[in-house]
Write a protein that holds these residues in place. Structure first.
Motif, mmCIF file in Angstrom:
data_model
loop_
_atom_site.group_PDB
_atom_site.id
_atom_site.type_symbol
_atom_site.label_atom_id
_atom_site.label_comp_id
_atom_site.label_asym_id
_atom_site.label_seq_id
_atom_site.Cartn_x
_atom_site.Cartn_y
_atom_site.Cartn_z
ATOM 1 N N GLU A 144 0.935 -1.273 -0.127
ATOM 2 C CA GLU A 144 -0.050 0.182 -0.084
ATOM 3 C C GLU A 144 0.915 1.180 -0.016
ATOM 4 O O GLU A 144 1.779 1.335 0.741
ATOM 5 C CB GLU A 144 -0.951 -0.026 1.202
ATOM 6 N N LEU A 145 0.400 2.430 -0.829
ATOM 7 C CA LEU A 145 1.239 3.589 -0.994
ATOM 8 C C LEU A 145 1.310 4.133 0.405
ATOM 9 O O LEU A 145 2.458 4.818 0.801
ATOM 10 C CB LEU A 145 0.647 4.579 -1.776
ATOM 11 N N LYS A 146 0.329 4.188 1.311
ATOM 12 C CA LYS A 146 0.441 4.749 2.729
ATOM 13 C C LYS A 146 1.528 4.222 3.425
ATOM 14 O O LYS A 146 1.896 4.562 4.510
ATOM 15 C CB LYS A 146 -1.029 4.840 3.166
ATOM 16 N N ASP A 147 1.706 2.854 3.444
ATOM 17 C CA ASP A 147 2.858 1.988 3.905
ATOM 18 C C ASP A 147 4.314 2.041 3.618
ATOM 19 O O ASP A 147 4.981 1.348 3.875
ATOM 20 C CB ASP A 147 2.382 0.751 4.358
ATOM 21 N N ILE A 148 4.437 2.978 2.420
ATOM 22 C CA ILE A 148 5.720 3.204 1.919
ATOM 23 C C ILE A 148 6.534 4.754 2.405
ATOM 24 O O ILE A 148 5.594 5.561 2.363
ATOM 25 C CB ILE A 148 5.749 2.801 0.499
ATOM 26 N N LYS A 149 7.906 4.491 2.503
ATOM 27 C CA LYS A 149 8.515 5.874 2.838
ATOM 28 C C LYS A 149 9.532 5.855 1.703
ATOM 29 O O LYS A 149 10.388 4.951 1.546
ATOM 30 C CB LYS A 149 8.871 5.818 4.207
ATOM 31 N N TYR A 150 9.881 6.987 1.027
ATOM 32 C CA TYR A 150 11.026 7.252 0.153
ATOM 33 C C TYR A 150 11.992 8.108 0.803
ATOM 34 O O TYR A 150 11.701 9.199 1.236
ATOM 35 C CB TYR A 150 10.694 7.466 -1.091
ATOM 36 N N ILE A 151 13.212 7.504 0.766
ATOM 37 C CA ILE A 151 14.239 8.603 1.459
ATOM 38 C C ILE A 151 15.366 8.613 0.539
ATOM 39 O O ILE A 151 15.917 7.493 -0.107
ATOM 40 C CB ILE A 151 14.544 8.015 2.841
ATOM 41 N N ARG A 152 15.912 9.794 0.102
ATOM 42 C CA ARG A 152 17.069 9.993 -0.879
ATOM 43 C C ARG A 152 17.816 10.759 0.342
ATOM 44 O O ARG A 152 17.717 12.032 0.756
ATOM 45 C CB ARG A 152 16.815 10.638 -1.979
ATOM 46 N N ALA A 153 19.081 10.226 0.424
ATOM 47 C CA ALA A 153 20.011 10.819 1.562
ATOM 48 C C ALA A 153 21.395 11.099 0.828
ATOM 49 O O ALA A 153 22.007 10.326 -0.120
ATOM 50 C CB ALA A 153 20.283 9.899 2.780
ATOM 51 N N TYR A 154 22.143 12.203 1.488
ATOM 52 C CA TYR A 154 23.322 13.018 0.427
ATOM 53 C C TYR A 154 24.261 12.727 1.970
ATOM 54 O O TYR A 154 23.923 13.201 2.829
ATOM 55 C CB TYR A 154 23.004 14.214 0.019
ATOM 56 N N TYR A 155 25.401 11.941 1.272
ATOM 57 C CA TYR A 155 26.552 11.845 2.341
ATOM 58 C C TYR A 155 27.839 12.722 1.797
ATOM 59 O O TYR A 155 28.005 12.605 0.506
ATOM 60 C CB TYR A 155 26.810 10.450 2.504
ATOM 61 N N TYR A 156 28.697 13.258 2.589
ATOM 62 C CA TYR A 156 29.972 13.499 2.260
ATOM 63 C C TYR A 156 30.864 12.947 3.355
ATOM 64 O O TYR A 156 30.600 13.368 4.706
ATOM 65 C CB TYR A 156 30.116 14.991 2.105
ATOM 66 N N ASN A 157 31.815 12.161 3.110
ATOM 67 C CA ASN A 157 33.014 11.439 4.030
ATOM 68 C C ASN A 157 32.013 10.727 4.969
ATOM 69 O O ASN A 157 32.357 11.020 6.130
ATOM 70 C CB ASN A 157 33.756 12.464 4.519
ATOM 71 N N LYS A 158 30.891 9.996 4.874
ATOM 72 C CA LYS A 158 30.339 9.370 5.619
ATOM 73 C C LYS A 158 29.365 10.016 6.768
ATOM 74 O O LYS A 158 28.746 9.318 7.575
ATOM 75 C CB LYS A 158 31.237 8.304 6.493
#
Length: 245
Positions: free
Chosen positions: A35-49
């Motif tokens: 179900e779309l309501k039970d989904i989370k999208y995350i886009r994370a940006y990292y620099y040197n961990k």
């Protein structure tokens, strides 16, 4: 089948130099159903961990965690097209792929293997302990209980959490401390998504190689005495049976 929580990640960018500086972006989908309501999208940006910024579909915008990240998040949020594209990824990337993952991976199940044996408890008010070990099952959710003459035992039972073997399979162990009674039947009952009905394994003391040798000898002597008694009783009955003329 019970729902699952699975996090799948995709590495989009990975740049490094000889000095060890690295910048990368990870996109992932967290979900426990299709179900779309039970989904989370995350886009994370990292620099040197260090994560300096991310987009979270539950928040609906970019958020910064360092001075540079705050500036980047403000910049990303100021562009309606970029913000709209990030918000659309929950359905475009996650929702569409999760349907495939559930159909081809998460709906599969593997039946458990059960081993029942006895051991001597180190510190207990009871003289005996049974261990029901359940191996090689998938998915992880499982219920293990004990039966004594067909009735569920609710006391003197301890169980481990489901433990991952590292190969998609799981194992768990349940312990029953008890005082043996003559003629009783003790069983381990396993309920799992792969089983059409509960798997019940009865404990057979005569085949339990983990029993102390003295206990096995007592059991063998008792069984031999019982058989000998039956033979003598039958012989006496035949010998003293009245003869009708």
């Amino acid at each position: 089948m019970a729902s699952f929580f699975l996090c799948l990640s995709l590495l989009f960018i990975s740049l490094s130099t000889a000095d060890g500086f690295k910048m990368y972006v990870v996109s992932r989908c967290d979900f426990n159903s299709t179900e779309l309501k039970d989904i989370k999208y995350i886009r994370a940006y990292y620099y040197n961990k260090i994560e300096y910024a991310r987009f979270d579909s539950d928040v609906g915008k970019f958020v910064g965690y360092t001075d540079f990240g705050v500036k980047q998040a403000k910049y990303f949020n100021s562009h309606p097209g970029r913000l709209a594209a990030a918000r659309a990824e929950k359905e475009r990337y996650c929702h569409n792929n999760i349907g495939v993952w559930y159909k081809n991976i998460l709906t599969k199940s593997v039946k458990p293997y059960v081993k029942l044996h006895s051991t001597t408890p180190a510190y207990s008010q009871h003289p005996a302990m049974l261990v029901c070990s359940v191996y090689d099952f998938f998915p992880s959710k499982i219920k293990v209980s004990w039966l004594r003459d067909g009735q569920e035992v609710t006391s003197d039972v301890t169980s481990t959490e489901e433990m991952a073997d590292g190969d998609w399979y799981y194992q768990t162990h349940s312990h029953l401390e008890y005082t043996p009674r003559s003629g009783e039947k003790i069983s381990c009952k396993v309920e799992h998504a792969s089983l059409e009905k509960p798997l019940i394994t009865d404990w057979d003391p005569s085949s339990d190689s983990s029993m102390p040798e003295s206990e096995r000898n007592k059991l063998a002597i008792g069984a031999s005495g019982l058989i000998l008694g039956l033979i003598l009783s039958l012989a006496g009955f035949i010998y003293y049976r009245p003869v009708h003329t």
